[in-house]
Design a protein around this motif. Structure first.
Motif, PDB file in Angstrom:
ATOM      1  N   LYS A  77       0.508   5.765   3.076  1.00 18.82           N
ATOM      2  CA  LYS A  77      -0.378   5.294   2.015  1.00 18.82           C
ATOM      3  C   LYS A  77      -0.115   6.041   0.711  1.00 18.82           C
ATOM      4  O   LYS A  77      -0.054   7.266   0.689  1.00 18.82           O
ATOM      5  N   SER A  90     -17.218  -1.807   5.880  1.00 18.35           N
ATOM      6  CA  SER A  90     -16.319  -1.853   4.722  1.00 18.35           C
ATOM      7  C   SER A  90     -17.073  -1.762   3.403  1.00 18.35           C
ATOM      8  O   SER A  90     -16.475  -1.907   2.336  1.00 18.35           O
ATOM      9  N   TYR A 138       0.818  -1.216   0.000  1.00 18.57           N
ATOM     10  CA  TYR A 138       0.000   0.000   0.000  1.00 18.57           C
ATOM     11  C   TYR A 138       0.852   1.266   0.000  1.00 18.57           C
ATOM     12  O   TYR A 138       0.307   2.368  -0.015  1.00 18.57           O
ATOM     13  N   TYR A 171     -10.995  -5.040  -0.651  1.00 18.04           N
ATOM     14  CA  TYR A 171     -11.669  -3.898  -0.040  1.00 18.04           C
ATOM     15  C   TYR A 171     -11.072  -2.536  -0.391  1.00 18.04           C
ATOM     16  O   TYR A 171     -11.788  -1.538  -0.397  1.00 18.04           O
ATOM     17  N   LEU A 172      -9.778  -2.470  -0.660  1.00 17.04           N
ATOM     18  CA  LEU A 172      -9.106  -1.172  -0.677  1.00 17.04           C
ATOM     19  C   LEU A 172      -8.469  -0.825  -2.001  1.00 17.04           C
ATOM     20  O   LEU A 172      -7.657   0.099  -2.078  1.00 17.04           O
ATOM     21  N   VAL A 210      -3.702   2.292  -2.874  1.00 12.39           N
ATOM     22  CA  VAL A 210      -4.725   1.946  -1.888  1.00 12.39           C
ATOM     23  C   VAL A 210      -5.764   3.060  -1.849  1.00 12.39           C
ATOM     24  O   VAL A 210      -5.466   4.231  -2.091  1.00 12.39           O
ATOM     25  N   ARG A 211      -6.972   2.663  -1.555  1.00 14.92           N
ATOM     26  CA  ARG A 211      -8.069   3.626  -1.479  1.00 14.92           C
ATOM     27  C   ARG A 211      -7.826   4.601  -0.333  1.00 14.92           C
ATOM     28  O   ARG A 211      -7.481   4.190   0.768  1.00 14.92           O
ATOM     29  N   MET A 240      -8.614  -0.214   6.869  1.00 19.12           N
ATOM     30  CA  MET A 240      -7.259  -0.782   6.852  1.00 19.12           C
ATOM     31  C   MET A 240      -6.857  -1.288   8.224  1.00 19.12           C
ATOM     32  O   MET A 240      -6.419  -2.432   8.385  1.00 19.12           O
ATOM     33  N   TRP A 275     -11.597   4.569   4.761  1.00 14.04           N
ATOM     34  CA  TRP A 275     -10.830   3.441   4.237  1.00 14.04           C
ATOM     35  C   TRP A 275      -9.542   3.229   5.016  1.00 14.04           C
ATOM     36  O   TRP A 275      -9.039   2.105   5.101  1.00 14.04           O
TER      37      TRP A 275
END
Length: 1301
Positions: free
Chosen positions: A601, A748, A582, A1121-1122, A606-607, A616, A612
């Motif tokens: 990040k 999430s 990430y 998810y991210l 990564v989102r 994480m 978010w």
């Protein structure tokens, strides 16, 4: 100053500027004084109330004695009835409380055998208490009546011997119990011998004596449950284990049944005894006024003092002052009652003997015949004189002139008292915890008003005294500090880093002298990278580099380097930097062994955005770090059941402290939050008192707004239900609650609908709490846990922040109210009345614009003497104009117009207040809606501030707050509703760099040329920098993000800024303060790790790498998810359209309700003569006059609703403040304070670096411990509920974790 940080130390430049790391906000001397005064007052109150309770009850007993004259014989049933009321009063209260809990909380039906056993014990106890107090004691002397209650410890002493025997402890631990049993039996023997000796042939007296002894023995079974629980733990008896489990899980139903039985038995004994004694119940309705007053005072004092004594006794235990404020006052109360009742008898007798002047010698028997029994039946003179003579009458059966009678009576009294003391001597070694649950302190909810001190002492938890100090250590909790950062300023980041290092000093990992918790700090830094020309991969941006510099600086402050006067340059050794899927990770070990991990990040990998980042750390800390280790054990074949129990236990004791990137807190504030989660298993989250910091009118407004919100709103939610929002800047969450069904997984969820953007992303902390509440978890508020965070300092930033909060709050409230039926069944804190309270709250918020218009109209009507309907139309015009402008102007222009309107309304609000005061003076009444609103708000705010003495200065900001009411509740409401479709963050956003506005094609061509020129340099730098598999080329990055830069001028309206469209970056305002930057230019051929190592001259960074398993976890998490969302233009347009449609629908309903409210008021004013409520006029002296005033029904509804809401909040605030004080005192009593430095001059307060050993140690030693609150609630602090379906082994306190008090 920025350059000075990078210059080596010079002997002529030793003056420093240090950041303030001390706790300067907490007035410790005042708090210590408050602690001393509080403990003293509670001890005095427990003693005084126990004295009043026992004395008033014995007066009732004396009044029911045959031959007393204060109450004639035919009126004795009244006194007996009052005695019965004293016996059942606590049962009535318990029935009401248990019915409430049975209706709104989990209640289970017990087994038939449990019901039968409980009813058996309750029957014999209630029968014994009724026989002892109603039948037997009215025929005994006052000394016996005072001390015979001490004999009710006989069965408790016997059960203690049995319990100690089953525990197989050494015999010396049984000696106090055996001795107590012997003393109590000796007391009964002396008592029987005395009365039988005085009248061997008197069968009636023998009957009364026998009933007294039998009743005392039956009453002593009252506390059987305490010993049965301990016996069941020490034995393998299945019946006892099931019995104790039923007693815990089904206590609400059992309490209702047993209380009804107690009342019925007491009523039966009382109803049977009166006619058997040839007394008539009819006299109860014909008692003279003076006797009625005497009886009423006695029973009133008895009932009130008993209840208050029980409450303050619990408070004393929770304050950790058991010996000083609980045991000693209750021991002494029996002796004090004896002195209070017997000394006047002796004084009166001696005065009578002196009055004879030697003419005759009269012994005590003669005194009884001449004075006591020979007095007139009329109650002429002082009631006290008659009561003293009535007390003397009870002793006339005995000859107090004989040493034998005095000796036997005294011996029995002393033996009983010593027996009680020895039977409760274990309380002196009782281990309790801060704000311990009432059900863990006292076995039964019920207190016995007739013998309050004995019931409190014997009802306290009994623990087997073990050899030496073989105690189980308290279960260690793990606290993860999880801070989310983005573009905080240098000073803001300094605040939170210093706070984390304070906690490292407070709970060191290198020296494990504390066994309550350990911690690990994680910082999730959004958008930490930037691309530089000529570099194949991004480097840390200036904000991330500032954070690294701050870590180095603060580490130096808290580290003991050396003791030399002139310091040499040094390095912080062996810190790690890691490349991750990430972005990157920086691992810093703080001076006392705890780690702080910075997750850097890269938004291309990564989102980003706050929610978010939270996803994480939820999946990393609770998914990977917690569950993965158990999964590996499960794969090795370990037992499923044992693993499940271990997981459940660990989840329960893992806490996550959510922080913002600028939060400033003290270690004790964290401790106070931990207290709540440790003590109450159904609490899923707890928040502290948030203080906004900064300067300027916008901040001053927020300071008072935050204060009022916490003082009244949050305390009311805590007390009568559950807090609905635990702010993400400083809240502690339980891992078990977050990992519950439909919480973390649902949190999430990617927003795919318009309503999701508003509820999920605009107020993520409120939505997370909504998910917890739906799953049955309770959210609490701790007023003593202080944290400080920067507040928006200008008008635009404040409006943008509230533009997010307003619709999000409304969306979550509607979600909760829409599921009120399901939530009320699942969550014991969310009762239907609490839902009704929230419905009124949201209704008031929705109708706030119309209410402000009505207030303005009323003032205009008074000032200009105009018709009410005309002024109402005039008052509506400005908001209507602003509403129309908001639909047609850009956001920034709307805020500018809102600022102009706010200034106009501030002057108008001043006129409104003065006109309301003028209206009151002119009409000579305060009973109008506007008058009631202003007066009640002033009284509530001032009274509330007085109860928060450390925050009373905020009242000065209250005037500004009142002037800004139209801006906050009218203009801001309109702005937030109209801009509901704007889902950008709106605060703390930076403008993009000017160079990023270049076309993507040009930038791509420049990059290609640069790539060709630096191929050899990149080859050699590759040996120093390892490549990432996820490394993205410059061209790819430009294709993803550069095309998304949309200048504000090109769009009339802000585009949605999260989830699907969250990668769009809008130009926003500049940061208020730009932090210092490194002056080291980035080498084009360096990767970010090498560059960071080069520029971090004072911190030695060793490059490390993730394990294969963890690297795989991050890749899977990012994928599931991210993963950054694609730039979907069509999707963005669709969401924008849906948000506008949702905005239009909600606005139509919202403003239509306000319009209906205004139209209804307008119509009622037209027909005021025929449609109105007439009430008496109350003048300024609060006297009711003959005049009448007319109020329209809507105005009357406003008065009733507002008054009800304010009263509920004010009473809840008082309740909460009391428990906050208890928590403060308990914390100061139990938490060890660190020693102050010997030389205060060694502390350097402001600055940037510290290189001196003495300076560091002084600073560290000066870190103080903050205080804590028991904001307790009906479901927590003094709640005796144990209906939770949790294994008791997980939550029952062990011997070793508490403090001996």
């Amino acid at each position: 100053m920025e350059k000075d940080r990078d210059v080596p130390n010079r002997p002529w430049d030793t003056c420093r500027e240090l950041p303030n790391v001390n706790d300067d906000m907490t007035p410790w001397k005042i708090l210590k004084l408050v602690k001393i005064v509080s403990i003293f007052l509670v001890g005095v109150l427990v003693f005084g109330l126990a004295l009043c309770s026992k004395a008033s009850f014995l007066i009732l007993i004396t009044l029911s004695n045959e031959g007393t004259r204060t109450l004639p014989d035919e009126q004795k049933p009244v006194a007996l009835l009052c005695i019965g009321c004293s016996l059942v009063a606590s049962s009535v209260l318990l029935i009401l409380k248990s019915i409430w809990k049975a209706c709104y909380k989990s209640s289970k039906l017990p087994r038939k055998s449990t019901i039968a056993l409980v009813l058996f014990f309750e029957f014999i106890v209630s029968f014994g208490a009724a026989v002892l107090t109603i039948v037997a004691m009215p025929h005994l002397d006052i000394v016996t009546n005072v001390t015979i209650f001490n004999g009710v410890a006989v069965i408790s002493a016997l059960l203690q011997v049995i319990t100690q025997g089953t525990a197989r402890e050494r015999k010396r631990f049984i000696i106090p119990s055996i001795t107590a049993l012997i003393f109590i039996l000796i007391g009964f023997a002396l008592f029987v011998f005395l009365y039988v000796l005085k009248a061997p042939a008197d069968t009636k007296m023998a009957t009364w004596v026998g009933l007294a002894v039998g009743g005392a023995f039956l009453v002593s079974f009252n506390w059987w449950e305490s010993y049965f629980r301990v016996i069941s733990q020490n034995s393998n008896n299945i019946f006892l284990m099931k019995l104790c489990r039923d007693l815990t899980r089904c206590q609400n139903i059992l309490h209702i049944i047993s209380s009804v039985l107690r009342i019925a038995v007491t009523a039966g004994v009382l109803g049977a005894y009166v006619p058997l004694s040839k007394m008539d119940w009819k006299i109860v309705t014909a008692i003279p006024e003076r006797e009625t007053r005497i009886i009423a005072i006695a029973i009133g004092v008895q009932l009130i003092s008993s209840a208050l004594c029980h409450w303050f006794a619990i408070a004393a235990c929770k304050m950790h002052a058991v010996r000083r404020c609980f045991i000693t006052p209750l021991y002494m109360s029996s002796l004090a009652v004896m002195a209070l009742l017997v000394i006047p008898v002796i004084v009166y007798y001696q005065d009578f003997r002196k009055s004879l002047s030697g003419t005759a010698s009269v012994d005590f028997s003669g005194y009884c015949n001449l004075v006591v029994d020979g007095r007139n039946h009329s109650l002429d003179g002082s009631v006290f004189d008659h009561l003293v003579l009535d007390v003397t009458h009870t002793l006339c059966f005995l000859d107090m002139s004989k040493i034998t009678d005095i000796g036997l009576l005294t011996g029995a009294a002393v033996a009983w008292w010593l027996g009680l003391v020895l039977a409760t001597v274990h309380l002196w070694y009782l281990n309790i915890y801060r704000i311990q649950r009432t059900q863990d302190l006292f076995i039964r909810r019920l207190y016995e008003g007739a013998f309050i001190e004995q019931s409190l002492l014997l009802n306290t938890r009994f623990d087997v005294q073990t050899k030496a100090k073989t105690r189980k250590p308290l279960e260690m909790s793990m606290v993860y500090l999880c801070a989310t950062m983005w573009h905080e300023t240098y000073s803001e980041m300094m605040n939170i880093i210093i706070s984390i290092f304070r906690l490292d000093k407070y709970r060191p990992k290198t020296v494990q002298k504390f066994e309550d918790f350990t911690f690990e700090a994680h910082i999730y830094f959004d958008d930490a990278f930037e691309y530089v020309d000529g570099s194949p991969e991004p480097h840390l941006n200036k904000y991330a580099r500032n954070l690294v510099e701050i870590l180095t600086e603060v580490h130096n402050i808290f580290t003991n380097i050396d003791g030399e006067f002139f310091q040499k340059e040094f390095k912080i050794l062996d810190q790690r930097v890691i490349k991750t899927p990430y972005g990157g990770r920086l691992v810093v070990t703080m001076p006392h062994g705890n780690e702080i991990i910075v997750h850097l990040k890269n938004k291309d990998l990564v989102r980003h955005k706050k929610r978010w980042s939270q996803v994480m750390y939820l999946y990393y800390l609770l998914g990977w770090k917690l569950m993965s280790k158990y999964h590996s054990r499960w794969q090795k074949g370990e037992n499923d059941k044992s693993l499940k129990a271990e997981v459940q236990k660990e989840k329960h004791n893992i806490y996550l402290l959510a922080l913002d990137g600028d939060t400033d807190f003290q270690p004790a504030s964290v401790m106070l939050l931990i207290d709540r989660l440790k003590m109450y298993p159904r609490v899923g989250a707890v928040c502290g008192r948030i203080h906004p910091t900064g300067a300027g009118p916008a901040v001053w407004f927020q300071k008072f707004e935050y204060a009022v919100s916490h003082w009244l709103q949050k305390t009311a939610e805590h007390v009568i239900g559950s807090v609905l929002c635990s702010p993400g800047c400083f809240s502690l969450f339980r891992a078990e609650a977050l990992m519950d069904d439909n919480v973390m997984k649902r949190y999430s969820t990617k927003s795919t609908e318009a309503s999701h953007f508003i509820q999920y992303d605009q107020g993520e902390d409120r939505w997370l709490c909504t998910l917890l509440l739906k799953q049955g978890w309770r959210v609490e508020y701790n007023a003593a846990s202080d944290a400080y965070t920067n507040a928006p300092g200008d008008f635009k930033e404040l409006y943008n922040q509230r533009r997010r909060w307003g619709p999000s709050t409304m969306a979550n409230l509607i979600d909760i109210l829409g599921s009120s039926g399901v939530i009320s069944k699942k969550n014991s804190s969310m009762s239907k009345p609490f839902m009704l309270y929230q419905l009124f709250a949201i209704t008031s918020a929705v109708l706030a614009p119309a209410t402000i218009c009505l207030m303005v109209a009323g003032s205009l009507s008074f000032i200009f003497n105009m018709n009410g309907n005309t002024t109402l139309v005039l008052a509506v015009i400005p908001p209507l104009i602003f509403l129309i402008l908001c639909f047609n102007l850009k956001s920034d222009t709307q805020i500018t117009v809102a600022a102009v309107f706010s200034c106009f309304y501030a002057f108008l609000m001043l006129v409104v207040m003065l006109s309301i005061i003028g209206s009151m003076m002119k009409d000579k009444t305060i009973l109008t809606p506007s008058s009631i609103f202003i007066i009640s708000m002033a009284i509530i705010y001032v009274s509330t501030a007085l109860l928060h003495p450390l925050e009373i200065h905020l009242l000065f900001h209250g005037f500004l707050y009142i002037l800004c009411i139209p801006s906050a509740y009218l203009i801001l409401t309109i702005y937030s509703m109209v801009n509901m479709n704007n889902v950008s963050w709106g605060t703390r956003e930076a403008k993009p760099e000017p160079k990023t506005t270049q076309p993507a094609e040009t930038d791509s061509q420049q990059f290609t040329v640069q790539k060709a020129k630096s191929s050899f340099q990149r080859f050699f730098s590759g040996t120093k920098c390892c490549k990432k598999p996820e490394q993205i080329s410059r061209v790819d990055r430009l294709n993803v993000s550069q095309n998304n830069l949309i200048p504000e001028a090109s769009e009339p309206e802000l585009q949605p800024q999260n989830t699907i469209v969250e990668d769009i970056r809008l130009p926003e305002e500049e940061q208020r303060q730009v932090g210092p930057e490194f002056n080291f230019p980035a080498q084009p051929t360096q990767c970010w790790v090498t560059h960071l190592q080069d520029v971090s001259s004072n911190m030695q960074l060793q490059e490390d790498k993730l394990s294969k398993d963890e690297d795989g976890f991050w890749k899977d998490l990012l994928e599931k998810y991210l993963k950054p969302l694609p730039d979907d233009k069509e999707g963005q347009k669709k969401i924008a359209t849906e948000l506008k449609d949702l905005r239009n629908q909600v606005n139509f309903a919202f403003f239509m309700l306000n319009a209906l409210w205004l139209v209804a008021t307008f119509t009622l004013q037209l027909f005021e003569a025929s449609i109105s409520i007439t009430i008496p006029k109350v003048d300024l002296d609060l006297d009711v006059t003959e005049e009448r005033i007319k109020i329209d029904p809507i105005g009357f509804m406003f008065i009733v609703g507002f008054a009800t809401s304010v009263i509920i909040q004010f009473l809840a605030m008082i309740y909460h403040r009391i428990y906050t004080l208890i928590h403060y005192v308990a914390f100061l009593e139990t938490e060890p304070l660190e020693k102050k430095p010997k030389d205060e001059d060694e502390i350097y307060l402001p600055g940037k670096k510290v290189d001196s050993k003495s300076m560091v140690s002084s600073v560290a030693d000066s870190i103080s411990v903050a205080t804590d609150s028991l904001t307790d609630s009906f479901d927590s602090d003094f709640d005796d509920d144990s209906d939770d379906d949790f294994p008791s082994t997980l939550y029952t306190r062990s011997d070793g974790g508490g403090t001996m008090v």
